[in-house]
Design a protein around this motif. Structure first.
Motif, short mmCIF file in Angstrom:
data_model
loop_
_atom_site.label_atom_id
_atom_site.label_comp_id
_atom_site.label_asym_id
_atom_site.label_seq_id
_atom_site.Cartn_x
_atom_site.Cartn_y
_atom_site.Cartn_z
N LEU A 31 0.83 -1.20 0.00
CA LEU A 31 0.00 0.00 0.00
C LEU A 31 0.86 1.25 0.00
CD1 LEU A 31 -2.83 -1.06 2.48
CD2 LEU A 31 -3.02 -0.73 0.01
N GLY A 32 1.96 1.19 0.71
CA GLY A 32 2.85 2.33 0.74
C GLY A 32 3.44 2.62 -0.62
N ALA A 33 3.80 1.58 -1.36
CA ALA A 33 4.39 1.72 -2.68
C ALA A 33 3.35 2.11 -3.71
CB ALA A 33 5.08 0.42 -3.09
N THR A 34 2.11 1.67 -3.54
CA THR A 34 1.05 1.89 -4.52
C THR A 34 0.75 3.37 -4.70
OG1 THR A 34 0.04 -0.22 -4.05
CG2 THR A 34 -1.35 1.40 -5.09
N GLU A 37 3.31 4.82 -6.92
CA GLU A 37 3.15 4.29 -8.29
C GLU A 37 1.96 4.93 -8.99
OE1 GLU A 37 5.00 -0.18 -7.53
OE2 GLU A 37 2.86 0.09 -7.94
N ILE A 38 0.88 5.12 -8.24
CA ILE A 38 -0.32 5.74 -8.83
C ILE A 38 0.01 7.14 -9.34
CG2 ILE A 38 -2.60 6.69 -8.29
CD1 ILE A 38 -2.95 4.29 -6.36
N GLU A 39 0.72 7.90 -8.51
CA GLU A 39 1.09 9.25 -8.93
C GLU A 39 1.98 9.22 -10.16
OE1 GLU A 39 0.01 12.13 -7.85
OE2 GLU A 39 -1.33 11.05 -6.48
N HIS A 41 1.97 6.84 -12.48
CA HIS A 41 1.12 6.46 -13.62
C HIS A 41 0.29 7.64 -14.11
CE1 HIS A 41 2.11 2.28 -13.93
NE2 HIS A 41 1.74 2.00 -12.68
N LEU A 42 -0.25 8.41 -13.16
CA LEU A 42 -1.06 9.56 -13.55
C LEU A 42 -0.23 10.61 -14.28
CD1 LEU A 42 -3.28 10.00 -10.33
CD2 LEU A 42 -4.04 9.27 -12.60
N GLU A 43 0.99 10.83 -13.79
CA GLU A 43 1.86 11.82 -14.41
C GLU A 43 2.28 11.36 -15.82
OE1 GLU A 43 4.10 15.24 -15.04
OE2 GLU A 43 2.47 14.74 -13.68
N MET A 44 2.63 10.07 -15.95
CA MET A 44 3.01 9.55 -17.27
C MET A 44 1.81 9.57 -18.22
SD MET A 44 6.14 8.89 -17.65
CE MET A 44 5.97 7.98 -19.17
N GLY A 45 0.64 9.25 -17.68
CA GLY A 45 -0.57 9.29 -18.50
C GLY A 45 -0.84 10.69 -19.03
N ARG A 46 -0.64 11.70 -18.13
CA ARG A 46 -0.86 13.09 -18.54
C ARG A 46 0.10 13.50 -19.66
NH1 ARG A 46 1.27 17.78 -17.98
NH2 ARG A 46 3.00 16.98 -16.70
N LYS A 47 1.37 13.16 -19.51
CA LYS A 47 2.37 13.54 -20.50
C LYS A 47 2.11 12.84 -21.85
CE LYS A 47 6.13 14.54 -17.27
NZ LYS A 47 7.49 14.12 -16.81
N LEU A 48 1.80 11.56 -21.78
CA LEU A 48 1.55 10.80 -23.02
C LEU A 48 0.29 11.29 -23.73
CD1 LEU A 48 2.52 7.26 -21.72
CD2 LEU A 48 3.72 8.53 -23.51
N LEU A 49 -0.74 11.64 -22.95
CA LEU A 49 -1.97 12.17 -23.53
C LEU A 49 -1.69 13.49 -24.24
CD1 LEU A 49 -5.04 12.08 -23.94
CD2 LEU A 49 -5.29 13.12 -21.67
N ALA A 50 -0.88 14.35 -23.61
CA ALA A 50 -0.53 15.64 -24.21
C ALA A 50 0.28 15.44 -25.49
CB ALA A 50 0.25 16.49 -23.21
N ALA A 51 1.05 14.35 -25.54
CA ALA A 51 1.88 14.07 -26.72
C ALA A 51 1.12 13.32 -27.81
CB ALA A 51 3.10 13.26 -26.31
N GLY A 52 -0.14 12.99 -27.51
CA GLY A 52 -0.95 12.30 -28.50
C GLY A 52 -0.71 10.80 -28.56
N GLN A 53 0.04 10.25 -27.59
CA GLN A 53 0.29 8.81 -27.55
C GLN A 53 -0.81 8.15 -26.71
OE1 GLN A 53 4.72 9.85 -26.59
NE2 GLN A 53 4.74 7.74 -27.31
N LEU A 54 -1.95 7.99 -27.32
CA LEU A 54 -3.16 7.64 -26.58
C LEU A 54 -3.13 6.23 -26.00
CD1 LEU A 54 -5.80 9.27 -28.97
CD2 LEU A 54 -4.66 10.26 -26.98
N ALA A 55 -2.68 5.26 -26.80
CA ALA A 55 -2.67 3.87 -26.31
C ALA A 55 -1.75 3.74 -25.10
CB ALA A 55 -2.23 2.94 -27.43
N GLU A 56 -0.58 4.38 -25.15
CA GLU A 56 0.36 4.31 -24.03
C GLU A 56 -0.22 5.04 -22.81
OE1 GLU A 56 0.99 5.22 -27.04
OE2 GLU A 56 2.64 4.01 -27.85
N ALA A 57 -0.87 6.19 -23.04
CA ALA A 57 -1.49 6.93 -21.94
C ALA A 57 -2.57 6.08 -21.28
CB ALA A 57 -2.09 8.24 -22.45
N LEU A 58 -3.38 5.41 -22.10
CA LEU A 58 -4.47 4.59 -21.58
C LEU A 58 -3.92 3.48 -20.68
CD1 LEU A 58 -7.52 4.09 -21.63
CD2 LEU A 58 -7.16 2.59 -23.59
N SER A 59 -2.81 2.89 -21.06
CA SER A 59 -2.22 1.81 -20.26
C SER A 59 -1.86 2.31 -18.86
CB SER A 59 -0.96 1.29 -20.98
OG SER A 59 -0.33 0.31 -20.19
N HIS A 60 -1.31 3.52 -18.77
CA HIS A 60 -0.95 4.07 -17.45
C HIS A 60 -2.20 4.41 -16.63
CE1 HIS A 60 3.42 4.33 -17.64
NE2 HIS A 60 3.29 4.62 -18.94
#
Length: 498
Positions: A31-34, A37-39, A41-60
């Motif tokens: 739980l401590g690590a999660t 990790e969630i933060e 994933h959210l940050e990577m998802g935001r960056k990938l979404l802004a870059a138009g890499q939708l499939a990779e963003a969705l995975s995060h």
């Protein structure tokens, strides 16, 4: 005995306690690590979404949702990715989950209302827009969308009323605006497709039905209808593709399977027939097209096509009379088909009916003036007609244009014996016989020489001095510069076997 049992039980309890302690420690670590990790994933998802890499963003975002299923923002952000990918149906559950976790989340309410409106769901869309306005009366977007929702509901009622009255044109006009507001509503597209079918415009019905196969999770009815429409238009490969899509959804669907068997059988026959034509196996192709007419006697397209192609094959087989009959029947069924007119013209040429050939080519040119094959065919037919009015070597020997060399020589011998001048007594008859004999000899010379025969078949008389370039003496070829009966001596007639 009892003492041993107690010791064993105490040992088991001690082991279980130890396991529980270990699990608690592990769970605390996870739980401590999660959270970290969630933060990430959210940050990577935001960056990938802004870059138009939708499939990779969705995975995060998937990982973020799995790590924290009670965070309304992770659902909302994942819904944004789904919408960017054009997957509104996938976005809807995430927006609903976000609203359940945070009922006053107006952005999610607004987004869900927009999706519901585009899906044609006026009742639930109105609830979302109204909920936004209840908390923020200054929300102009929600007010505008609420007005569009009311407009859509009125238009839907108007369209169904017109359809019920059988006014399909009005229904189509009203549905134009309905679909503009709710492009993801399969019901409106299906209704408009039905109207197009009623008005005899299957192509437009296909355009409306095609997207509905994606707008419903299991739209076997649309796949079956699409297959049927393509089949009726003669587009058997498209028909086969759609009916296979239906069976992918349910291989036991009786209607789809029954239609699949019919389309597959017909498609196989049609493909086989065309393969035979490519291989110049014209008799086999005729057999296949006759099978096509037996397999599907109720759809005019396939009978028309079969007769058109049989007409073509008979011309290739140089069976002029049969070809003219079939081509004429095909022409009655499809009067504007230039292929049929072209093939019948060629059959008329085989039958030495050049005027009719010219007429067919001229009619074909009216329908397709840019067709080079038609223009060249007309030019050739006109040349043949012109030459035939002077001398037609096939008619002189009384043979068909498809006659082989042996048939031509046989006809030549028979006519040469019949029209030899020695067989006649009076000078007038001898003169006539000489003329006929020269024509017969000329015909034999041209038709037994492959190069000269090819020129004649193309509409040029190789023995006509007007068409000679450097042939014979003074640019002329026999018999124009030589007459065997004008030498003053006795002419001895001999048969030649070459």
């Amino acid at each position: 005995m009892e003492s041993r049992r107690r010791k064993g039980l105490n040992g088991v309890l001690s082991s279980l306690s130890l396991v529980c302690v270990i699990l608690d420690l592990q769970l605390d670590g996870v739980l401590g690590a999660t959270h970290v990790e969630i933060e990430q994933h959210l940050e990577m998802g935001r960056k990938l979404l802004a870059a138009g890499q939708l499939a990779e963003a969705l995975s995060h975002y998937h990982s973020a949702v799995e790590g924290d299923s009670d965070n309304y923002l992770t659902y909302y952000k994942r819904a944004a990715v789904f919408l960017a990918m054009g997957k509104s149906k996938s976005a809807l559950p995430d927006l609903t989950r976000a609203i359940l976790l945070k009922p006053d989340f107006l952005a999610a309410r607004m987004q869900r209302g927009n999706i519901l409106l585009k899906q044609g769901n006026t009742h639930e869309a109105r609830e979302d827009f109204q909920a936004v306005l209840d908390r923020n009366l200054a929300q102009e977007e929600a007010e505008d969308q609420l007005m569009r929702t009311n407009e859509l509901e009125e238009l839907q009622e108007e369209a169904h009323a017109a359809h019920h009255q059988g006014d399909y044109s009005t229904t189509i006009n009203v549905l134009e605006r309905v679909i503009e507001i709710s492009p993801w509503d399969p019901e409106s597209r299906e209704l408009r497709a039905e109207c197009y079918i009623r008005l005899g415009d299957p192509q437009k019905a296909i355009l409306d039905l095609t997207p509905t196969t994606r707008l419903r999770n299991d739209n076997r009815a649309a796949f079956l209808k699409l297959s049927t429409l393509h089949y009726s238009l003669g587009e058997h490969h498209d028909s086969l593709g759609h009916i296979r899509d239906c069976l992918k959804l349910d291989q036991d669907d009786k209607e789809c399977f029954s239609h699949y068997k019919q389309v597959k059988k017909l498609s196989k026959q049609l493909d086989s027939a065309e393969e035979h034509i490519q291989e110049e196996r014209y008799e086999d192709a005729i057999d296949k097209y006759e099978s096509v007419m037996r397999t599907e006697p109720n759809v005019p397209y396939y009978t028309n096509l079969a007769k058109e192609r049989i007409c073509f094959c008979l011309v290739k087989l140089r069976m002029a009379d049969d070809a003219i009959d079939i081509c004429s029947e095909a022409h009655q069924r499809d009067p504007r088909n230039v292929n049929i007119l072209r093939d019948r013209a060629e059959a008329f040429i085989l039958n030495q009916e050049y005027e009719k050939a010219v007429e067919d080519y001229q009619e074909a040119r009216e329908f397709d003036g840019d067709n080079n094959e038609i223009r060249e065919g007309l030019d050739r037919a006109q040349k043949m007609l012109k030459v035939s009015r002077k001398r037609d070597y096939y008619k002189i020997l009384g043979v068909n244009r498809s006659a082989n060399k042996q048939e031509i020589i046989k006809a030549y011998r028979k006519l040469a014996m019949q029209w030899h001048p020695d067989n006649f007594q009076s000078e007038a008859d001898k003169k006539e016989a000489e003329k006929r004999f020269i024509d017969i000899a000329s015909a034999k010379e041209v038709l037994t020489d492959p190069e000269k025969r090819e020129k004649f078949d193309a509409g040029e008389d190789p023995l006509d001095p007007e068409s000679q370039q450097n042939g014979g003496q003074n640019g002329q070829a026999w018999p124009f510069h030589f007459n065997p009966f004008e030498s003053g001596g006795n002419f001895h007639f001999k048969f030649q076997y070459n």
